[in-house]
Write an enzyme that holds these catalytic residues in place. Sequence first.
Site, short mmCIF file in Angstrom:
data_model
loop_
_atom_site.label_atom_id
_atom_site.label_comp_id
_atom_site.label_asym_id
_atom_site.label_seq_id
_atom_site.Cartn_x
_atom_site.Cartn_y
_atom_site.Cartn_z
N GLY A 288 53.95 -23.79 20.55
CA GLY A 288 53.84 -24.48 19.28
C GLY A 288 54.83 -25.62 19.13
CB THR A 289 58.43 -25.97 19.96
OG1 THR A 289 58.89 -24.93 19.09
CG2 THR A 289 59.45 -27.09 19.98
CD GLN B 158 53.45 -16.90 11.56
OE1 GLN B 158 53.17 -15.80 12.01
NE2 GLN B 158 54.51 -17.58 11.98
CB SER C 53 52.56 -20.86 19.34
OG SER C 53 53.52 -20.38 20.26
N GLY C 54 50.55 -19.29 21.66
CA GLY C 54 49.91 -18.08 22.12
C GLY C 54 50.64 -16.79 21.81
CG HIS C 55 55.02 -16.34 21.07
ND1 HIS C 55 55.86 -15.65 20.21
CD2 HIS C 55 55.22 -17.64 20.80
CE1 HIS C 55 56.53 -16.51 19.47
NE2 HIS C 55 56.16 -17.72 19.79
CB THR D 239 51.14 -28.21 38.12
OG1 THR D 239 51.60 -29.20 39.04
CG2 THR D 239 50.05 -27.36 38.77
CB CYS E 166 62.52 -20.75 14.70
SG CYS E 166 60.97 -20.41 15.55
#
Length: 431
Positions: A77-78, A221, A241-243, A279, A367
């Site tokens: 996300g960042t 979120q 953001s995947g996590h 890559t 964060c």
Amino acid sequence: MSGNEAADELYLDAASTEPVSRDVIEAMMPFLTEAYANPLSVHQPGKTAARALSAARASLAADLGARPDDVIFTSGGTESDNLAVKGIAMARMRMLRDRYGESVKPRILISAIEHPAVAQSADWMERWFGVEVVRIPVDEQAHIDMATLERELAQGDMTDIGNGEHETAGQGSGSTLALTNRTLLVSVMLANNEVGTIEPVDEIARITHTHGVPVHVDAVQAAGQIPIRMRDWDVDALSISGHKFGTPKGLGALLLRGRTPVEPVLSGGGQERGLRSGTQNVAGAVALAIALHESNERMAGRYRALAESRDRLMDAVLRVEPRAQVTGDPKRRLPGHASFVFPGLSGEALLVDLDARGIACSSGSACALGRHEAPATLLAMGFTAPVAKSALRMTFRTPLTPEQVNRVAAAIEESCHSLTHAHPSAPAGAR
């Protein structure tokens, strides 16, 4: 922590990160151990990797209401927020000054409750390029002030628009947004990470496009928690953001429509439409696609139960601790998100005490933890600094049972009683 203690821990910090499912891990493994070739290589192993990357891109786009060529894979996300805010702003600033000259004072509009990845990217544009950053206020429930947004956009309208040969991007349009406003970009959250309030991004996009300005939505979120329809909302860029929905950390994407000009912030081999060199992580892309699809399907089946257990939790906390207040919109919020302030107490102290009682939660954005600052979101909502520092956030992806709700409420009651008696002079009061 012993095995029994770990089993008794109730994890209520899903907004910070989620575990990776076995299905996601198994889907990633072939591209780490067997089909590991570079997807840009022309040999057959490279083509196998390229097909997997393409399939992941198509799946992710479908689950976000976008097109495959909108998807740019990133590290999270960042990075996605940085590329959107800096990249779009730099590209449009160059176009604006080419047309109107160097004397034009460009602007970026963001809400007063944006994540630091957005807010600090905007501030970076101010520091290095002299861009004016305007923060749009919010109300006491964290709703963006739409009247102020429209007024600030109107202030950026250019009176000298040359010969009028401009295209504008209306609803569903594929055209380039007109250079008739010195505002480079509007960036807003879809759902706030600290208080859970959901913003009307479709209406924000409509207002913003009326003035010829692109809109970026930080959906970090919200992805996997509520339905996202990027193109139906006519949004120009969207970050995930995947996590936050069950991938390993360090994976994300920026969805960017082709009509939106953007300057890359990384130089290199020109992967991802030349906008994000490096890559490509095929295993990571597969993880994003599988995890988001799983999360969307899971949420569709449990949304109502999740929201109902959230409401029961908020009611239970308010019942056992009269000083507590719910933060954010009590209804138009993420389904598994409950947030509070406890005037007269320290949120950090409450967090530590609850952790000792087996309740893992957060005092706000993960964060910002450890900085001991009053959360900017709550300050923008009108809370005083001492009250803002008493914030607590509980987030979960599985509906809480009545027993779990009662357990949390009892732990909060005991913690508040313990901390109040430990600091009997602590002031009460709300805002």
